[in-house]
Design an enzyme around this catalytic site. Structure first.
Site, PDB file in Angstrom:
ATOM      1  N   HIS A 193       1.816  -3.289  -7.084  1.00 32.97           N
ATOM      2  CA  HIS A 193       0.997  -4.145  -6.211  1.00 32.97           C
ATOM      3  C   HIS A 193       0.512  -3.367  -4.990  1.00 32.97           C
ATOM      4  O   HIS A 193      -0.670  -3.435  -4.627  1.00 32.97           O
ATOM      5  CB  HIS A 193       1.829  -5.362  -5.786  1.00 32.97           C
ATOM      6  CG  HIS A 193       1.192  -6.204  -4.721  1.00 32.97           C
ATOM      7  ND1 HIS A 193       0.516  -7.371  -4.988  1.00 32.97           N
ATOM      8  CD2 HIS A 193       1.143  -6.046  -3.364  1.00 32.97           C
ATOM      9  CE1 HIS A 193       0.072  -7.892  -3.854  1.00 32.97           C
ATOM     10  NE2 HIS A 193       0.442  -7.109  -2.854  1.00 32.97           N
ATOM     11  N   GLU A 194       1.413  -2.627  -4.363  1.00 36.89           N
ATOM     12  CA  GLU A 194       1.029  -1.858  -3.176  1.00 36.89           C
ATOM     13  C   GLU A 194       0.076  -0.723  -3.537  1.00 36.89           C
ATOM     14  O   GLU A 194      -0.841  -0.402  -2.774  1.00 36.89           O
ATOM     15  CB  GLU A 194       2.279  -1.311  -2.473  1.00 36.89           C
ATOM     16  CG  GLU A 194       3.248  -2.379  -1.996  1.00 36.89           C
ATOM     17  CD  GLU A 194       2.602  -3.422  -1.104  1.00 36.89           C
ATOM     18  OE1 GLU A 194       1.603  -3.101  -0.414  1.00 36.89           O
ATOM     19  OE2 GLU A 194       3.083  -4.568  -1.080  1.00 36.89           O
ATOM     20  N   HIS A 222      -3.373  -2.054  -3.664  1.00 31.50           N
ATOM     21  CA  HIS A 222      -3.972  -2.122  -2.324  1.00 31.50           C
ATOM     22  C   HIS A 222      -4.564  -0.769  -1.938  1.00 31.50           C
ATOM     23  O   HIS A 222      -5.675  -0.699  -1.385  1.00 31.50           O
ATOM     24  CB  HIS A 222      -2.909  -2.503  -1.291  1.00 31.50           C
ATOM     25  CG  HIS A 222      -2.694  -3.973  -1.138  1.00 31.50           C
ATOM     26  ND1 HIS A 222      -3.731  -4.869  -0.944  1.00 31.50           N
ATOM     27  CD2 HIS A 222      -1.554  -4.720  -1.140  1.00 31.50           C
ATOM     28  CE1 HIS A 222      -3.233  -6.099  -0.825  1.00 31.50           C
ATOM     29  NE2 HIS A 222      -1.927  -6.030  -0.948  1.00 31.50           N
TER      30      HIS A 222
END
Length: 326
Positions: free
Chosen positions: A131-132, A135
């Site tokens: 998820h990071e 980003h």
């Protein structure tokens, strides 16, 4: 290109907000001071805000020898995401959480808390890291980091307004305007944070599910983090609430607002979206996809379910081979 344009628009909006706050604090001269301050903040934010955020959240770089599994995980997932491997930081906090920062994929960092490594399974940690990385790949980190820096600066400027320019005649609202800015400026900054963060979290969830190939692991991780974040205090985040929107789950233990004034989308909605992704991709709760059945190699009569009866045995009335059941 679109993300760069979006960041430019955000910087322009925050600069304008800075100038409005400066005007209501000190009139025209206050507005010009705020403009200069905004330009300096923009430049500082682009080059150094990531380091500031990491320091304010008590994140420290860790050697590979200390957490080799985490390093290998970040490296493998980064290659799957198609980005350079970011620096790895550890936050000494019992609260499970994580965030990413950096002005671009070449100057990025992923920070995870010690609580995340303690409370989550390996699959769940990998999904959070993915998820990071999403980003970072989407270049959200620059926007989110600068927004955090600006939000803190705007709040500080508004508080400073209580003690600045009491007799300035250039301010049409006088003390009322300054007092209003103390409350309205931080609220405006929070609204900008929400606009920046909420849509990006859904996008990063989808990207993280794609990178990790395990949407249900991310859903499980979000559920655990949300439950434990409300029970565990993240001291660094509580001291710097302007940074809260950078985390995968809101780290502020006292905040329970899930609608208008939340920096994050509702966790249940995010989990439901991930479950739908898993259903579409036919991924089970172990991250497995059903394997296609091998094509049958024998000849024969199709009896359904992918099975065929071999045509060996007796000869039928047309001269063909009949199986032993008919």
């Amino acid at each position: 290109m679109f993300n760069m344009f979006r960041t430019f628009v955000l910087l322009a909006a925050l600069t304008a907000l800075f100038m409005v706050v400066g005007y209501f604090i000190g009139g025209s001269s206050g507005m010009m001071i705020a403009l200069v301050f905004a330009v300096v903040t923009n430049l500082f934010g682009y080059w150094n805000s990531d380091k500031l955020v990491l320091r304010m959240q008590n994140a420290v770089p860790v050697e590979r020898s200390r957490v080799p599994e985490l390093y290998d995980m970040v490296d493998i997932l980064s290659r799957k995401a198609g980005i350079p491997t970011p620096a790895v930081y550890l936050i000494q906090s019992e609260q499970p959480n994580a965030f990413a920062t950096g002005r671009d994929p070449q100057h990025a960092a992923v920070a995870v808390s010690s609580g995340l490594l303690k409370h989550l399974q390996t699959r769940e940690v990998a999904a959070v890291v993915a998820h990071e990385l999403a980003h970072i790949r989407n270049r959200d980190t620059l926007t989110m980091t600068i927004t955090a820096t600006f939000a803190g600066a705007i709040s500080a400027l508004a508080q400073f307004g209580l003690f600045f320019g009491g007799g300035n005649r250039d301010n049409p609202m006088g003390g009322v305007g300054r007092l209003a800015m103390v409350f309205l400026a931080p609220l405006a900054a929070m609204l900008v944070q929400m606009a920046v963060s909420r849509t990006r979290e859904y996008e990063a969830d989808r990207g993280g599910a794609e990178i990790s190939s395990d949407p249900l692991a991310l859903a499980s991780a979000l559920q655990k983090i949300a439950a434990l974040a409300g029970q565990t205090v993240n001291v660094a985040a509580e001291r710097n609430p302007a940074m809260a929107h950078m985390y995968i789950i809101n780290p502020l233990s006292g905040q329970r607002m899930d609608n208008l004034f939340s920096t994050h989308p509702d966790t249940a909605n995010r989990i439901e979206a991930l479950r739908k992704l898993a259903a579409l991709a036919h991924v089970d709760d172990k991250g497995r996809r059903p394997q296609p059945r091998p094509a049958p190699t024998s000849t024969g009569r199709d009896i359904g379910g992918g099975w065929r009866v071999p045509t060996v045995g007796r000869t039928d009335e047309n001269g063909g081979q009949r199986g032993p059941w008919g």
